[in-house]
Design a protein around this motif. Structure first.
Motif, PDB file in Angstrom:
ATOM      1  N   GLU A  79       0.825  -1.200   0.000  1.00 50.64           N
ATOM      2  CA  GLU A  79       0.000   0.000   0.000  1.00 50.64           C
ATOM      3  C   GLU A  79       0.863   1.256   0.000  1.00 50.64           C
ATOM      4  O   GLU A  79       0.547   2.244  -0.671  1.00 50.64           O
ATOM      5  CB  GLU A  79      -0.921  -0.008   1.225  1.00 50.64           C
ATOM      6  CG  GLU A  79      -2.015   1.035   1.203  1.00 50.64           C
ATOM      7  CD  GLU A  79      -3.024   0.808   0.098  1.00 50.64           C
ATOM      8  OE1 GLU A  79      -3.763   1.757  -0.220  1.00 50.64           O
ATOM      9  OE2 GLU A  79      -3.073  -0.317  -0.446  1.00 50.64           O
ATOM     10  N   ALA A  80       1.967   1.239   0.741  1.00 54.46           N
ATOM     11  CA  ALA A  80       2.871   2.389   0.750  1.00 54.46           C
ATOM     12  C   ALA A  80       3.496   2.603  -0.622  1.00 54.46           C
ATOM     13  O   ALA A  80       3.606   3.737  -1.102  1.00 54.46           O
ATOM     14  CB  ALA A  80       3.963   2.181   1.803  1.00 54.46           C
ATOM     15  N   ALA A 116       2.179   1.802  -3.477  1.00 54.21           N
ATOM     16  CA  ALA A 116       1.161   2.255  -4.429  1.00 54.21           C
ATOM     17  C   ALA A 116       0.824   3.731  -4.236  1.00 54.21           C
ATOM     18  O   ALA A 116       0.462   4.414  -5.192  1.00 54.21           O
ATOM     19  CB  ALA A 116      -0.102   1.409  -4.282  1.00 54.21           C
ATOM     20  N   ARG A 117       0.943   4.243  -3.008  1.00 53.40           N
ATOM     21  CA  ARG A 117       0.543   5.625  -2.731  1.00 53.40           C
ATOM     22  C   ARG A 117       1.678   6.619  -2.948  1.00 53.40           C
ATOM     23  O   ARG A 117       1.444   7.800  -3.124  1.00 53.40           O
ATOM     24  CB  ARG A 117       0.041   5.739  -1.285  1.00 53.40           C
ATOM     25  CG  ARG A 117      -1.192   4.900  -1.018  1.00 53.40           C
ATOM     26  CD  ARG A 117      -2.423   5.406  -1.774  1.00 53.40           C
ATOM     27  NE  ARG A 117      -3.511   4.426  -1.710  1.00 53.40           N
ATOM     28  CZ  ARG A 117      -3.868   3.665  -2.717  1.00 53.40           C
ATOM     29  NH1 ARG A 117      -3.219   3.756  -3.877  1.00 53.40           N
ATOM     30  NH2 ARG A 117      -4.877   2.821  -2.612  1.00 53.40           N
ATOM     31  N   LEU A 118       2.925   6.148  -2.902  1.00 50.37           N
ATOM     32  CA  LEU A 118       4.056   7.036  -3.119  1.00 50.37           C
ATOM     33  C   LEU A 118       4.284   7.260  -4.608  1.00 50.37           C
ATOM     34  O   LEU A 118       3.767   6.504  -5.446  1.00 50.37           O
ATOM     35  CB  LEU A 118       5.314   6.424  -2.490  1.00 50.37           C
ATOM     36  CG  LEU A 118       5.340   6.378  -0.953  1.00 50.37           C
ATOM     37  CD1 LEU A 118       6.546   5.576  -0.480  1.00 50.37           C
ATOM     38  CD2 LEU A 118       5.384   7.787  -0.376  1.00 50.37           C
ATOM     39  N   THR A 176       5.957   7.070  -8.294  1.00 44.93           N
ATOM     40  CA  THR A 176       6.344   5.811  -8.936  1.00 44.93           C
ATOM     41  C   THR A 176       7.756   5.358  -8.575  1.00 44.93           C
ATOM     42  O   THR A 176       7.969   4.233  -8.107  1.00 44.93           O
ATOM     43  CB  THR A 176       6.229   5.952 -10.461  1.00 44.93           C
ATOM     44  OG1 THR A 176       4.901   6.368 -10.788  1.00 44.93           O
ATOM     45  CG2 THR A 176       6.530   4.628 -11.132  1.00 44.93           C
ATOM     46  N   GLY A 193       8.062   4.701  -4.864  1.00 44.51           N
ATOM     47  CA  GLY A 193       7.278   3.541  -4.491  1.00 44.51           C
ATOM     48  C   GLY A 193       7.966   2.240  -4.833  1.00 44.51           C
ATOM     49  O   GLY A 193       7.952   1.283  -4.039  1.00 44.51           O
ATOM     50  N   ASN A 210      -7.441  -7.600  -5.702  1.00 44.01           N
ATOM     51  CA  ASN A 210      -7.731  -7.163  -4.336  1.00 44.01           C
ATOM     52  C   ASN A 210      -8.534  -8.203  -3.570  1.00 44.01           C
ATOM     53  O   ASN A 210      -8.335  -8.390  -2.364  1.00 44.01           O
ATOM     54  CB  ASN A 210      -8.498  -5.839  -4.371  1.00 44.01           C
ATOM     55  CG  ASN A 210      -7.612  -4.675  -4.744  1.00 44.01           C
ATOM     56  OD1 ASN A 210      -6.393  -4.721  -4.563  1.00 44.01           O
ATOM     57  ND2 ASN A 210      -8.203  -3.623  -5.278  1.00 44.01           N
TER      58      ASN A 210
END
Length: 500
Positions: A355-356, A358-360, A362, A365, A411
């Motif tokens: 999740e970290a 995917a949110r940072l 490219t 991440g 998911n």
């Protein structure tokens, strides 16, 4: 179904009838009404070009150059009537409107409104600005062979992409407006003569029954029209590929596009459809079959591998081969936790890293995922929090979940691991069998537009089994899947010399 349209009280009906009233002929009354509708919004502009002529537009929605050149410049000459203004204006789309609702809709769609004092109608000229991004490659459904175009957030552009593939007047497009406040455009696409009329009517009715503030993306619309919104399994496919959309339309399925969304909804679909890729059609059938079987096998590894490890170490040591018991015991000798806690700790850590990442951004991440996985895994083993073997199992399970082409189904696979680990930790293989049975029963009960979700396996249609799991050679795929109940089952004659 949720968000169904409710019966409106009489007062609302009267208000709706009042909104459809004719446009006031007097200039002052018309401008006062429009100012009240837009509550003196800062970007709502009114210009009085002459004592009789008024120009209204929303500044943030129109192209300023077209406004100055095609409308204001054209109306510099004296205008004595609305018909004369219609002739002088140089705009691609000009219409006469006779109701306030249509006038407001035209303003919100990027049109300029011209009102002539004493005439109970207005002239609309479309000069909307375009802020669409350029066409790019698909990001979530990338492939080596085949077209490299993806949908964007413009509904008209997406429809144009589909029209380029399906150059056929049988392709029908129906447009709806959803959202009490957003009034988003939604288009339903199908091939007339192939798509089932009952399914078309079902989707049409479900869309018309929706009453909600706004539809901002196709994923929101999907949750409102699928058969069972409480199920964790998606019953419709989201795709960003125009070629995949057209391929499924040719099978008799329906597509739904939403303004502002770069994803198309495809229905009806079955469970196996989420493990198919458009590239399966572009490679040799041997390779496509191998890749499809690999994805289905990876799904089982991702869901059950960690749970089997927990059940084996907790209750069923006898199933572990004798040569593996010694290194397994040495690896777990320093671990103070039971297998269920050890597995849940690592699974939760992997999900945090994923999740970290995917949110940072490219590049950051990707670095976070690689460095974090190595550092956390090595430190966890050295500190005695987990064993080397479980690190390998967790890594394989996480890696296997990425092989699913559908993000939504990926998911689901991630979530299903956790309850199965709990069941395996408390009841061993009996709990694991219970969880597996519950998943199968739940899948059997699901449907997509009333069509069985596990088709063609349940109800069994043996003649379609091979073409579902195995990508058959093209000469053997001359019939359309029965799940969408197409009117015309034959794609092409198997014998090239045979005429239909």
């Amino acid at each position: 179904m949720f968000f169904k349209r409710k019966d409106q009280p009489k007062d609302n009906t009267d208000q709706s009838a009042q909104n459809q009233a004719d446009i006031p002929a007097a200039k002052d009354a018309f401008l006062a009404e429009m100012k009240g509708r837009f509550s003196n919004s800062a970007d709502f502009i009114i210009k009085e070009l002459s004592p009789e002529l008024s120009l209204l537009y929303i500044e943030t929605l129109i192209e300023t150059t077209m406004l100055n050149e095609n409308i204001i410049g054209a109306l510099c000459e004296p205008v004595r009537s609305l018909d004369q203004a219609l002739e002088q204006i140089d705009s691609g789309s000009k219409n006469k409107l006779d109701s306030l609702d249509k006038t407001i809709d035209a303003l919100l769609e990027g049109s300029a409104i011209i009102h002539f004092d004493g005439i109970p109608s207005v002239l609309s000229a479309n000069i909307k600005t375009t802020v669409d991004r350029s066409l790019n490659k698909p990001e979530n459904e990338s492939q080596v062979l085949g077209p490299q175009l993806a949908f964007i957030e413009s509904l008209n552009t997406n429809l144009s992409l589909i029209r380029r593939y399906l150059v056929n007047p049988a392709l029908k497009v129906e447009t709806f407006q959803l959202g009490v406040r957003t009034r988003s455009k939604v288009s339903l696409l199908f091939l007339e003569g192939i798509a089932d009329d009952g399914m078309i009517a079902t989707v049409r009715q479900r869309i018309n029954d929706i009453q909600i503030d706004g539809i901002l993306d196709s994923s929101i619309l999907l949750q409102l029209i699928e058969d069972n919104t409480l199920s964790i399994f998606p019953q419709m496919v989201l795709t960003e590929r125009p070629d995949r959309t057209c391929s499924l339309l040719l099978e008799g399925k329906l597509a739904i596009l939403t303004e502002g969304s770069s994803q198309a909804i495809i229905c009806p679909v079955n469970f196996v459809e989420f493990f198919k890729s458009m590239e399966d059609q572009n490679v040799r059938w041997h390779i496509a079959t191998f890749l499809r079987l690999l994805r289905l096998f990876a799904m089982q590894i991702s869901i059950f591998f960690t749970a089997i490890y927990v059940a084996s170490l907790t209750f069923h040591y006898e199933i572990i081969p004798q040569p593996l018991l010694v290194p397994l015991s040495e690896s777990r000798s320093k671990v103070p936790f039971p297998p269920i806690f050890e597995a849940l700790l690592l699974e939760f850590t992997i999900e945090l890293l994923r999740e970290a990442g995917a949110r940072l951004p490219t590049k950051v991440g990707q670095t976070m995922g690689i460095v974090g996985g190595i550092v956390v895994g090595t430190a966890a083993v050295q500190a005695g929090f987990t064993s080397n073997i479980l690190i390998i199992i967790i890594a394989l399970s996480a890696l296997a979940s990425f092989t699913t082409p559908s993000y939504m189904m990926g998911n689901v696979i991630r979530i299903l691991r956790f309850p199965l680990i709990f069941l395996a930790g408390f009841w061993g293989f009996y709990g694991l069998s219970l969880g597996f049975a519950f998943i199968v029963i739940h899948l059997v009960r699901q449907s997509s537009l009333g069509s069985p979700y596990l088709a063609p396996f349940y109800p069994p249609r043996f003649s379609y089994w091979l073409d579902s799991i195995i990508r058959m050679p093209l000469p053997f795929t001359n019939t359309r899947p029965y799940q969408s109940r197409p009117k015309d089952m034959v794609r092409y004659p198997r014998d090239p010399d045979q005429n239909e």
